[in-house]
Design a protein around this motif. Sequence first.
Motif, PDB file in Angstrom:
ATOM      1  N   LEU A  79       0.827  -1.208   0.000  1.00 41.22           N
ATOM      2  CA  LEU A  79       0.000   0.000   0.000  1.00 41.22           C
ATOM      3  C   LEU A  79       0.858   1.253   0.000  1.00 41.22           C
ATOM      4  O   LEU A  79       0.531   2.240  -0.664  1.00 41.22           O
ATOM      5  N   PHE A  80       1.970   1.237   0.734  1.00 41.75           N
ATOM      6  CA  PHE A  80       2.901   2.373   0.741  1.00 41.75           C
ATOM      7  C   PHE A  80       3.457   2.627  -0.655  1.00 41.75           C
ATOM      8  O   PHE A  80       3.462   3.768  -1.146  1.00 41.75           O
ATOM      9  N   ALA A  81       3.926   1.559  -1.313  1.00 36.52           N
ATOM     10  CA  ALA A  81       4.492   1.721  -2.648  1.00 36.52           C
ATOM     11  C   ALA A  81       3.446   2.225  -3.634  1.00 36.52           C
ATOM     12  O   ALA A  81       3.714   3.132  -4.448  1.00 36.52           O
ATOM     13  N   ALA A  82       2.231   1.658  -3.574  1.00 33.30           N
ATOM     14  CA  ALA A  82       1.179   2.048  -4.502  1.00 33.30           C
ATOM     15  C   ALA A  82       0.748   3.495  -4.285  1.00 33.30           C
ATOM     16  O   ALA A  82       0.642   4.275  -5.244  1.00 33.30           O
ATOM     17  N   SER A  83       0.494   3.876  -3.034  1.00 35.43           N
ATOM     18  CA  SER A  83       0.003   5.227  -2.753  1.00 35.43           C
ATOM     19  C   SER A  83       1.070   6.279  -3.020  1.00 35.43           C
ATOM     20  O   SER A  83       0.755   7.393  -3.462  1.00 35.43           O
ATOM     21  N   THR A  84       2.344   5.937  -2.781  1.00 41.66           N
ATOM     22  CA  THR A  84       3.423   6.894  -3.044  1.00 41.66           C
ATOM     23  C   THR A  84       3.563   7.162  -4.535  1.00 41.66           C
ATOM     24  O   THR A  84       3.646   8.316  -4.972  1.00 41.66           O
ATOM     25  N   LEU A  85       3.592   6.089  -5.330  1.00 42.74           N
ATOM     26  CA  LEU A  85       3.702   6.268  -6.775  1.00 42.74           C
ATOM     27  C   LEU A  85       2.491   7.013  -7.333  1.00 42.74           C
ATOM     28  O   LEU A  85       2.627   7.874  -8.205  1.00 42.74           O
ATOM     29  N   GLN A  86       1.298   6.689  -6.825  1.00 44.15           N
ATOM     30  CA  GLN A  86       0.108   7.381  -7.296  1.00 44.15           C
ATOM     31  C   GLN A  86       0.175   8.872  -6.983  1.00 44.15           C
ATOM     32  O   GLN A  86      -0.160   9.709  -7.830  1.00 44.15           O
ATOM     33  N   GLN A  87       0.620   9.206  -5.775  1.00 43.96           N
ATOM     34  CA  GLN A  87       0.646  10.614  -5.380  1.00 43.96           C
ATOM     35  C   GLN A  87       1.680  11.404  -6.169  1.00 43.96           C
ATOM     36  O   GLN A  87       1.448  12.553  -6.536  1.00 43.96           O
ATOM     37  N   TYR A  88       2.830  10.783  -6.448  1.00 41.46           N
ATOM     38  CA  TYR A  88       3.812  11.453  -7.306  1.00 41.46           C
ATOM     39  C   TYR A  88       3.273  11.605  -8.722  1.00 41.46           C
ATOM     40  O   TYR A  88       3.531  12.612  -9.405  1.00 41.46           O
ATOM     41  N   GLY A  89       2.519  10.600  -9.189  1.00 47.42           N
ATOM     42  CA  GLY A  89       1.895  10.712 -10.505  1.00 47.42           C
ATOM     43  C   GLY A  89       0.883  11.837 -10.563  1.00 47.42           C
ATOM     44  O   GLY A  89       0.794  12.564 -11.562  1.00 47.42           O
ATOM     45  N   VAL A  90       0.115  12.016  -9.481  1.00 43.34           N
ATOM     46  CA  VAL A  90      -0.837  13.128  -9.398  1.00 43.34           C
ATOM     47  C   VAL A  90      -0.090  14.458  -9.399  1.00 43.34           C
ATOM     48  O   VAL A  90      -0.516  15.429 -10.036  1.00 43.34           O
ATOM     49  N   LEU A  91       1.055  14.516  -8.695  1.00 44.07           N
ATOM     50  CA  LEU A  91       1.840  15.747  -8.652  1.00 44.07           C
ATOM     51  C   LEU A  91       2.317  16.146 -10.040  1.00 44.07           C
ATOM     52  O   LEU A  91       2.199  17.308 -10.444  1.00 44.07           O
ATOM     53  N   TYR A  92       2.864  15.182 -10.794  1.00 44.35           N
ATOM     54  CA  TYR A  92       3.404  15.494 -12.115  1.00 44.35           C
ATOM     55  C   TYR A  92       2.314  15.663 -13.164  1.00 44.35           C
ATOM     56  O   TYR A  92       2.465  16.445 -14.105  1.00 44.35           O
ATOM     57  N   GLY A  93       1.221  14.928 -13.026  1.00 46.79           N
ATOM     58  CA  GLY A  93       0.154  15.014 -14.023  1.00 46.79           C
ATOM     59  C   GLY A  93      -0.848  16.116 -13.767  1.00 46.79           C
ATOM     60  O   GLY A  93      -1.425  16.662 -14.710  1.00 46.79           O
ATOM     61  N   ARG A  94      -1.105  16.432 -12.482  1.00 38.89           N
ATOM     62  CA  ARG A  94      -2.041  17.488 -12.086  1.00 38.89           C
ATOM     63  C   ARG A  94      -3.423  17.313 -12.706  1.00 38.89           C
ATOM     64  O   ARG A  94      -4.095  18.295 -13.049  1.00 38.89           O
ATOM     65  N   SER A  95      -3.852  16.069 -12.856  1.00 38.66           N
ATOM     66  CA  SER A  95      -5.166  15.810 -13.444  1.00 38.66           C
ATOM     67  C   SER A  95      -5.830  14.681 -12.680  1.00 38.66           C
ATOM     68  O   SER A  95      -5.370  13.527 -12.735  1.00 38.66           O
ATOM     69  N   ALA A  96      -6.902  14.998 -11.981  1.00 34.68           N
ATOM     70  CA  ALA A  96      -7.625  13.983 -11.214  1.00 34.68           C
ATOM     71  C   ALA A  96      -8.278  12.958 -12.141  1.00 34.68           C
ATOM     72  O   ALA A  96      -8.249  11.757 -11.870  1.00 34.68           O
ATOM     73  N   GLY A  97      -8.863  13.424 -13.260  1.00 29.87           N
ATOM     74  CA  GLY A  97      -9.531  12.522 -14.180  1.00 29.87           C
ATOM     75  C   GLY A  97      -8.576  11.545 -14.841  1.00 29.87           C
ATOM     76  O   GLY A  97      -8.855  10.352 -14.942  1.00 29.87           O
ATOM     77  N   ARG A  98      -7.455  12.032 -15.290  1.00 26.08           N
ATOM     78  CA  ARG A  98      -6.467  11.167 -15.946  1.00 26.08           C
ATOM     79  C   ARG A  98      -5.916  10.134 -14.968  1.00 26.08           C
ATOM     80  O   ARG A  98      -5.815   8.945 -15.282  1.00 26.08           O
ATOM     81  N   ALA A  99      -5.575  10.600 -13.752  1.00 27.52           N
ATOM     82  CA  ALA A  99      -5.073   9.667 -12.735  1.00 27.52           C
ATOM     83  C   ALA A  99      -6.138   8.642 -12.375  1.00 27.52           C
ATOM     84  O   ALA A  99      -5.831   7.461 -12.146  1.00 27.52           O
ATOM     85  N   GLY A 100      -7.399   9.073 -12.333  1.00 31.14           N
ATOM     86  CA  GLY A 100      -8.476   8.148 -12.025  1.00 31.14           C
ATOM     87  C   GLY A 100      -8.619   7.057 -13.070  1.00 31.14           C
ATOM     88  O   GLY A 100      -8.827   5.890 -12.741  1.00 31.14           O
ATOM     89  N   PHE A 101      -8.497   7.424 -14.343  1.00 30.97           N
ATOM     90  CA  PHE A 101      -8.607   6.425 -15.403  1.00 30.97           C
ATOM     91  C   PHE A 101      -7.469   5.416 -15.336  1.00 30.97           C
ATOM     92  O   PHE A 101      -7.677   4.205 -15.380  1.00 30.97           O
ATOM     93  N   ILE A 102      -6.224   5.901 -15.227  1.00 27.83           N
ATOM     94  CA  ILE A 102      -5.078   4.991 -15.227  1.00 27.83           C
ATOM     95  C   ILE A 102      -5.107   4.091 -13.998  1.00 27.83           C
ATOM     96  O   ILE A 102      -4.818   2.896 -14.077  1.00 27.83           O
ATOM     97  N   THR A 103      -5.475   4.657 -12.852  1.00 25.62           N
ATOM     98  CA  THR A 103      -5.590   3.838 -11.644  1.00 25.62           C
ATOM     99  C   THR A 103      -6.636   2.745 -11.833  1.00 25.62           C
ATOM    100  O   THR A 103      -6.472   1.608 -11.368  1.00 25.62           O
ATOM    101  N   ALA A 104      -7.705   3.069 -12.541  1.00 27.04           N
ATOM    102  CA  ALA A 104      -8.798   2.112 -12.748  1.00 27.04           C
ATOM    103  C   ALA A 104      -8.392   0.925 -13.613  1.00 27.04           C
ATOM    104  O   ALA A 104      -9.141  -0.047 -13.708  1.00 27.04           O
ATOM    105  N   LEU A 105      -7.208   0.974 -14.214  1.00 28.07           N
ATOM    106  CA  LEU A 105      -6.755  -0.171 -14.993  1.00 28.07           C
ATOM    107  C   LEU A 105      -6.555  -1.411 -14.133  1.00 28.07           C
ATOM    108  O   LEU A 105      -6.420  -2.517 -14.659  1.00 28.07           O
ATOM    109  N   TYR A 106      -6.561  -1.244 -12.813  1.00 27.02           N
ATOM    110  CA  TYR A 106      -6.436  -2.439 -11.975  1.00 27.02           C
ATOM    111  C   TYR A 106      -7.637  -3.367 -12.146  1.00 27.02           C
ATOM    112  O   TYR A 106      -7.560  -4.547 -11.790  1.00 27.02           O
TER     113      TYR A 106
END
Length: 301
Positions: A79-106
């Motif tokens: 969970l630490f690894a997943a949430s850290t990578l996701q949060q850095y991805g949100v920082l660099y992407g600055r898009s909630a919708g885009r991050a939501g779609f890619i995360t949903a690939l699980y």
Amino acid sequence: MACLLLTAMIWGFAFVSQVAGMDSTTPMFFNAARFTLGAISLLPILLMRKGGRRGLPHAHGTGSPAHVAAVAALCGLVLFAASTLQQYGVLYGRSAGRAGFITALYIVIVPLLAWVFLHRRIGLFTIVSVGLAVIGFYLLCMANDSGTLTLGDAMVFVSALLFAAHILLIDTLASDIDPILLSFGQFIVTSALSWSGSLIEGSVNWSGAAAAWMPILYAGIGSVGVAYTLQVVGQQWVPPTRASLIMSLESFFSAVGGALLLGEVMTGRGYLGCVLIFAGTMLAQIPAKTPREAVDAAAPR
């Protein structure tokens, strides 16, 4: 199912708070604060339940203390690894919708990992529902995007792999563990690792935390304390592939949160994506049975 649907709604709106929190904090410090709040939010439940208060859910689970600690540590690490990578991805992407779609690939990754590592069969309804959900998420969150993979996209995609592994770990190892205790344990591990990372990189910033107190509070108590616990509880009753499909509705709720809180308006393709997501999720509720299983189910008990 209700627990997982509520989890998806809370997580969806959390994407807005995750983007807002990056205005004044770093990903490591943001996660350290929110997972600490998540662990603290469970303390009253654990203490009151230990005191035998009436009306509280009783602890259940036959796992030994060593087994519980090992599973909590492993889930917390992933969970630490997943949430850290996701949060850095949100920082660099600055898009909630885009991050939501890619995360949903699980939703696609979970059955594939289960097929590869656990030798679980993939049914026709699962294949069709996953396909509909993936198309729906694309239309909803990537309708106006070029589709190129940025550094932020890559980080969020790897986090999706880890979130899928987290779902299967809970399903495989935690069936005999009290879900509240497991949630508390994995939050402690995740927050400890996040605090360590934040101290190492020198990103502890209390003035930034004060400026982002509302996103941190929602992400901590709502997204972590409530939603992750509901995930563990819900997965006690729902198979992992179906659970991942229900929880993948977080992307739909992230779009709703963006519209309500950020003034975003979806396109026609986005609304079509919502319809496909709904259709895929409903289709996933149809149990897939082999002819032999169908005969056994119809036989008198």
